[in-house]
Design an enzyme around this catalytic site. Structure first.
Site, PDB file in Angstrom:
ATOM      1  N   CYS A  79       0.821  -1.222   0.000  1.00 41.35           N
ATOM      2  CA  CYS A  79       0.000   0.000   0.000  1.00 41.35           C
ATOM      3  C   CYS A  79       0.852   1.268   0.000  1.00 41.35           C
ATOM      4  CB  CYS A  79      -1.004  -0.043   1.147  1.00 41.35           C
ATOM      5  SG  CYS A  79      -2.285   1.193   0.984  1.00 41.35           S
ATOM      6  N   HIS A 183      -3.854  -4.699  -0.552  1.00 44.10           N
ATOM      7  CA  HIS A 183      -3.474  -5.368   0.692  1.00 44.10           C
ATOM      8  C   HIS A 183      -3.610  -6.880   0.533  1.00 44.10           C
ATOM      9  CE1 HIS A 183      -3.102  -1.950   3.490  1.00 44.10           C
ATOM     10  NE2 HIS A 183      -3.890  -1.350   2.614  1.00 44.10           N
ATOM     11  N   GLU A 185      -2.848  -9.111   2.642  1.00 50.54           N
ATOM     12  CA  GLU A 185      -3.271  -9.681   3.936  1.00 50.54           C
ATOM     13  C   GLU A 185      -4.757  -9.479   4.182  1.00 50.54           C
ATOM     14  OE1 GLU A 185      -1.929  -6.788   3.465  1.00 50.54           O
ATOM     15  OE2 GLU A 185      -2.475  -5.351   5.016  1.00 50.54           O
ATOM     16  N   ASP A 228     -23.701  -6.710  15.389  1.00 53.16           N
ATOM     17  CA  ASP A 228     -23.951  -5.808  16.513  1.00 53.16           C
ATOM     18  C   ASP A 228     -23.632  -6.606  17.775  1.00 53.16           C
ATOM     19  OD1 ASP A 228     -24.904  -4.065  14.635  1.00 53.16           O
ATOM     20  OD2 ASP A 228     -26.965  -4.019  15.362  1.00 53.16           O
ATOM     21  N   ASP A 383     -27.069   6.968  12.150  1.00 51.45           N
ATOM     22  CA  ASP A 383     -28.302   6.314  12.606  1.00 51.45           C
ATOM     23  C   ASP A 383     -29.476   7.283  12.435  1.00 51.45           C
ATOM     24  OD1 ASP A 383     -26.903   3.973  13.601  1.00 51.45           O
ATOM     25  OD2 ASP A 383     -26.232   5.210  15.267  1.00 51.45           O
TER      26      ASP A 383
HETATM   27  O1  1PR Z   1     -22.452   5.849  19.030  1.00 47.83           O
HETATM   28  O2  1PR Z   1     -20.087   5.709  18.342  1.00 47.83           O
HETATM   29  O3  1PR Z   1     -20.875   4.472  20.347  1.00 47.83           O
HETATM   30  O4  1PR Z   1     -21.513   3.775  18.075  1.00 47.83           O
HETATM   31  C1  1PR Z   1     -22.531   2.867  18.353  1.00 47.83           C
HETATM   32  C2  1PR Z   1     -22.753   2.060  17.124  1.00 47.83           C
HETATM   33  O5  1PR Z   1     -23.662   1.029  17.461  1.00 47.83           O
HETATM   34  C3  1PR Z   1     -23.368   2.858  15.996  1.00 47.83           C
HETATM   35  O6  1PR Z   1     -22.699   2.500  14.799  1.00 47.83           O
HETATM   36  C4  1PR Z   1     -24.813   2.403  15.931  1.00 47.83           C
HETATM   37  O7  1PR Z   1     -25.241   2.272  14.580  1.00 47.83           O
HETATM   38  C5  1PR Z   1     -24.752   1.029  16.569  1.00 47.83           C
HETATM   39  N1  1PR Z   1     -25.951   0.728  17.354  1.00 47.83           N
HETATM   40  C6  1PR Z   1     -26.264   1.282  18.545  1.00 47.83           C
HETATM   41  N2  1PR Z   1     -27.420   0.716  19.004  1.00 47.83           N
HETATM   42  C7  1PR Z   1     -27.802  -0.167  18.107  1.00 47.83           C
HETATM   43  C8  1PR Z   1     -28.978  -1.019  18.203  1.00 47.83           C
HETATM   44  O8  1PR Z   1     -29.322  -1.766  17.294  1.00 47.83           O
HETATM   45  N3  1PR Z   1     -29.690  -0.936  19.308  1.00 47.83           N
HETATM   46  N4  1PR Z   1     -26.936  -0.956  15.996  1.00 47.83           N
HETATM   47  C9  1PR Z   1     -26.885  -0.178  17.065  1.00 47.83           C
HETATM   48  C10 1PR Z   1     -27.096  -0.463  14.804  1.00 47.83           C
HETATM   49  C11 1PR Z   1     -27.499  -1.033  12.713  1.00 47.83           C
HETATM   50  C12 1PR Z   1     -26.808  -1.785  11.704  1.00 47.83           C
HETATM   51  C13 1PR Z   1     -27.513  -3.084  11.497  1.00 47.83           C
HETATM   52  C14 1PR Z   1     -28.199  -2.824  10.198  1.00 47.83           C
HETATM   53  C15 1PR Z   1     -28.560  -4.019   9.430  1.00 47.83           C
HETATM   54  N5  1PR Z   1     -27.223  -1.513  13.983  1.00 47.83           N
HETATM   55  O9  1PR Z   1     -25.480  -1.930  11.881  1.00 47.83           O
HETATM   56  O10 1PR Z   1     -26.598  -4.078  11.559  1.00 47.83           O
HETATM   57  O11 1PR Z   1     -29.329  -1.999  10.446  1.00 47.83           O
HETATM   58  O12 1PR Z   1     -29.542  -4.739  10.074  1.00 47.83           O
HETATM   59  P1  1PR Z   1     -30.546  -5.643   9.244  1.00 47.83           P
HETATM   60  O13 1PR Z   1     -29.807  -6.153   8.074  1.00 47.83           O
HETATM   61  O14 1PR Z   1     -30.882  -6.769  10.189  1.00 47.83           O
HETATM   62  O15 1PR Z   1     -31.718  -4.797   8.896  1.00 47.83           O
HETATM   63  P2  1PR Z   1     -21.227   5.025  19.012  1.00 47.83           P
END
Ligand code: 1PR
Length: 527
Positions: A79, A183, A185, A228, A383
């Site tokens: 890279c 990359h 790796e 998540d 979000d």
């Molecule tokens: O605020 O910097 O501490 O970051 C927290 C991170 O955690 C953020 O990226 C936020 O999106 C994520 N997060 C916080 N709470 C939740 C929750 O679900 N209660 N998850 C959460 C967010 C969203 C996507 C999910 C997609 C696809 N998750 O990542 O995976 O919506 O889902 P699907 O395919 O099932 O529809 P910080």
């Protein structure tokens, strides 16, 4: 005596893990003398050209590197390392490169394509090389905003080229000295093969068919698996999944598996990238107790595609009164094996501050992490949630006219940014957020959508189109995938570079192979 040059930037763990996976021992170079004595030297590259040259210089590594190259002793650059072979870079105009190859490193300047290039692309050969023995025609993982130009004076070094708006030098080789813009790796089995070819002393020279005019390479759309992660009520770190961010079912946190084993499964199924979101990171300081760091370390031992980690990347004062910068948290994640970090809540606060003071301070976590590790290492996880209005005059925010009216038949909506996992809405819209973050140095947007999350009803194409028009950095579409067809829809109807799903993969309703098969049937390029 395989050595890795560590000059203190970026994720070197991935290279170490990849070499170990191939059955070799590898050690880190600590003194200039070791640069000369190593049988084989890997010179990894992450981050800013200027920072890399400065660190090489401060460590006294430049002279021995030049001697080693002059002496034709095996060296593989990765890279930014390839870029340091040249004289200068537009990324740090005041800094000199190693200057082994004449020429300047330029910045991609495209109207249509996103910069940085983040993703999988092909290579086209300009000469034979045992470095690519066994090559099956696959793609490699690139992540860069700057490139080496194809010029007559690079021709004795030129090994492969790649197309991204223009044709650029994707690898060079002369004698035992080689460097790759991609990359290895992080490029799955195909990348490991290249590393193995470099490490195998008695390399078999196998001729690669070279077409007289190098063919144009095709880049792939990425399919990302998202995990998540949080502690459940028993205190175990589990992968969970919400419906519109509510991860509890009958009062319990849903447990859909263990992070490391799920990540391995997705790697083996062909995921192009894996994202971990520590969803309660905003309240449990990640450096306090370190389970996410362990998850990353263990995952990166077996998973050779890019890893992104988000959650809790923000400044913090711990219970002992010790202050930690967001950059410290990010650095710990990079050292543990992350390639990119993603910022959620903190990005919203940074943008709020920016609108309050209208000044760029250079002090925000986005700017600091980007300055050290490069824009491509900073992802903004957004979000947003829909707020319906009767008409554009009812709000200051950027609205869209929607085909899916609100509860009172409202035909317009804006997308409100939230913090703390959707728990708190702020007076910032998604366009304000993404454009300001791009300005401050973010390299990619992970675009979630609370209304769609966990619904299986498809991506929010209106949101994605709205955001895509506002920025030039790559976008990962997220939230709502319910079928393979939904991936094709988002790639056919928008220009996003990547699409992500969580629930359908965890519940085994759709596999990553299914998604890729469907994409190929729809003539969408995949890895
Ligand atoms: O605020 O910097 O501490 O970051 C927290 C991170 O955690 C953020 O990226 C936020 O999106 C994520 N997060 C916080 N709470 C939740 C929750 O679900 N209660 N998850 C959460 C967010 C969203 C996507 C999910 C997609 C696809 N998750 O990542 O995976 O919506 O889902 P699907 O395919 O099932 O529809 P910080």
């Amino acid at each position: 005596m395989i050595k890795l040059l560590d000059y203190g930037a970026g994720n070197i763990r991935s290279v170490i893990n990849a070499v170990k996976q191939l059955g070799y021992e590898i050690d880190v170079v600590r003194t200039p003398q070791e640069i000369l004595s190593a049988d084989q030297l890997i010179f990894p590259g992450v981050g800013n050209f200027g920072v890399v040259m400065e660190r090489l210089n401060n460590n006294g590594f430049i002279e021995p590197l030049l001697q080693r190259i002059e002496g034709n002793k095996p060296l593989l650059g990765i890279c930014v390392a390839l870029q340091t072979f040249f004289e200068r870079s537009e990324e740090a105009p005041g800094k000199k490169g190693l200057g082994i190859i004449p020429g300047m490193i330029k910045k991609f300047d495209h109207k249509k394509l996103s910069v940085p290039q983040i993703g999988w692309n092909g290579i086209s050969f300009h000469k034979d090389s045992p470095l690519f023995s066994g090559y099956q025609g696959g793609k490699f993982y690139f992540v860069h905003s700057y490139y080496a130009e194809m010029a007559a004076n690079t021709s004795d070094w030129l090994l492969t080229s790649t197309d991204y708006g223009c044709k650029f030098v994707s690898s060079v080789e002369r004698g035992n000295i080689a460097a790759l813009q991609f990359h290895p790796e992080k490029s799955g089995q195909e990348g490991l093969q290249v590393l193995e070819n470099f490490l195998t002393k008695n390399r078999q020279t196998e001729r690669i068919q070279i077409s007289s005019t190098p063919k144009k390479t095709q880049r792939a759309k990425r399919v990302v698996a998202c995990l998540d992660v949080r502690s459940n009520d028993e205190g175990d770190l589990v992968v969970t999944k919400g419906d519109q961010y509510d991860v509890r079912e009958k009062g319990q946190v849903r447990n859909l598996g263990l992070p490391v084993s799920l990540a391995k499964r997705y790697y083996n199924e062909g995921a192009d990238e894996i994202t971990f979101l520590n969803i309660t990171g905003y309240r449990d300081f990640p450096l306090q107790d370190q389970p996410m760091l362990d998850v990353l370390k263990k995952t990166s031992e077996h998973v050779f595609v890019p890893l992104t980690i988000g959650g809790g990347i923000q400044e913090f004062t711990d219970s002992n009164g010790t202050y930690h910068q967001a950059l410290d948290v990010a650095s710990a994640y990079f050292r543990a094996g992350a390639d990119k970090v993603s910022l959620g809540s903190d990005a919203v606060y940074i943008v709020e501050k920016y609108f309050e003071n209208q000044e760029i301070t250079g002090k925000s976590s986005i700017e600091q992490i980007s300055a050290v590790y490069g824009a491509q290492a900073v992802v903004i996880s957004v979000d947003p949630r829909r707020v319906y209005v009767e008409g554009p005059e009812d709000t200051q925010h950027a609205v869209i006219r929607t085909e899916y009216p609100g509860p009172e038949g409202e035909e317009y909506c804006w997308y409100q940014c939230t913090v703390k996992g959707g728990r708190e809405g702020r007076d910032i819209d998604v366009i304000q957020l993404v454009t300001t973050c791009e300005l401050l140095g973010a390299g990619e947007i992970l675009l979630n959508c609370i209304d769609k999350d966990g619904t299986n009803s498809g991506f929010d194409i209106e949101l994605i189109t709205h955001v895509k028009e506002a920025v030039t950095i790559p976008i990962i579409a997220s939230s709502g995938a319910g079928s393979s067809r939904h991936f094709c829809d988002v790639f056919e109807k928008t220009d996003v570079e990547a699409a992500l799903a969580a629930g359908i993969f965890h519940r085994r309703e759709v596999s990553i192979e299914d998604v890729k098969k469907q994409m190929r049937r729809s003539l969408i390029e995949t890895r």
